[in-house]
Design a protein around this motif. Structure first.
Motif: not given
Length: 323
Positions: A211-213, A217, A220
């Motif tokens: 969820e976008h970090g 992470r 990412i």
């Protein structure tokens, strides 16, 4: 060289049974294979399954004879010393030495691939062999810069970035280089199997692919850069995608294969969809190895109710990849 090898697995489990059932169902395979395992146990099952083709003990490829089930027995043990349905050091030693001998034959190019029936990790450890499974044995005794476990079925195909380790260790092993290597192993294997331009999806490690970090992470910092690197080289790769939906999307035909980040993430959907027909493949080594995707099933060993579907699928895929 037209022969392939089959290891009969732990003689206390269903391995010898599914091997012989596969040969009974597809008798044309008998003339192309060499079986590695306990000759007394194989002969016992041969009688119970009413297979008329005789067993022939051999030591080398020159002794292979048509019209026989050719068997190499690296650890001759009397039938009375093998207890069906129980974990034992004898079973672990039989299974391990069968695999080691088959690997030697494959490295010497006496057989084109190795198809393995199930072994038992606890039995191997009781026998003194500290391996987590077939994948690690082949990784130890064959050659390749990197290798991975790939589960293959008509319904779903999954390759694993990590396998027989704890969840805590799996998170540490999800690195950019490992992701890059596994994507390439998947792409190369699919190409060998006839996929002109494989479509590969990469599952996230964390919930919702991070969820976008918000939930981690790794996506990412490790997974996404590896995907971009592969895309730059012309591979068709998507992700990192939420693991709760990516396997369904692949099952419906959107992707040819999914990269799973840890053992159960990939095994659960594959076994749910293709428990009796899945094939376990070790990719990236100089020996082609395929396997049934089930265990030793000690609870049903000797009852003649084990199914041979996965063994037949493993044989067909092994011969295809070996070509």
């Amino acid at each position: 060289m037209n022969y392939f090898g089959i290891t009969a697995g732990d003689p206390c489990g269903v391995g010898p049974e599914v091997v012989l059932k596969a040969l009974r169902r597809r008798p044309e395979l008998i003339g192309r294979c060499v079986v590695f395992g306990s000759a007394p146990m194989l002969d016992w099952y041969r009688g119970r399954l009413e297979i008329e083709t005789p067993l022939r003990l051999i030591d080398n490829a020159a002794q292979v004879q048509a019209g026989c089930i050719n068997v190499v027995d690296p650890y001759p043990v009397p039938f009375e010393e093998i207890t069906i349905g129980q974990v034992s050091p004898v079973g672990g030693r039989c299974a391990f030495l069968a695999v080691r001998t088959a690997i030697d034959w494959a490295l010497a190019r006496r057989i084109g691939c190795v198809v393995t029936a199930p072994l038992n990790k606890e039995a191997m450890r009781k026998a003194g062999y500290q391996y987590a499974g077939h994948t690690e044995i082949f990784g130890e005794f064959t050659h390749g810069e990197s290798y991975a476990m790939l589960l293959w079925s008509e319904s779903l195909k999954v390759i694993h970035a990590t396998t027989h380790v704890s969840m805590r260790e799996a998170c540490d092993l999800v690195t950019g280089q490992r992701e890059y290597d596994v994507i390439h192993l998947a792409h190369d294997t699919l190409r060998k199997a006839g996929y002109e331009k494989p479509r590969i999806a990469v599952a996230g490690l964390n919930a919702h692919a991070g969820e976008h970090g918000l939930f981690g992470r790794e996506e990412i910092e490790q997974i996404a850069p590896a995907i971009e690197r592969c895309r730059a080289e012309g591979l068709e790769v998507s992700g990192p995608l939420p693991p709760d939906t990516v396997f369904l999307r692949a099952h419906k035909g959107e992707f040819d294969l999914v990269v799973a980040q840890y053992h159960d993430q990939g095994h659960i959907p594959l076994k749910l969809l293709a428990f009796d027909a899945g094939v376990n493949v070790t990719v990236g080594l100089d020996v082609v190895r395929t396997s049934v995707d089930h265990g030793t099933a000690f609870d049903i060993a000797g009852r003649l109710i084990a199914r041979e579907d996965s063994m037949l699928a493993a044989i067909d895929l092994g011969e295809k990849l070996a070509q």
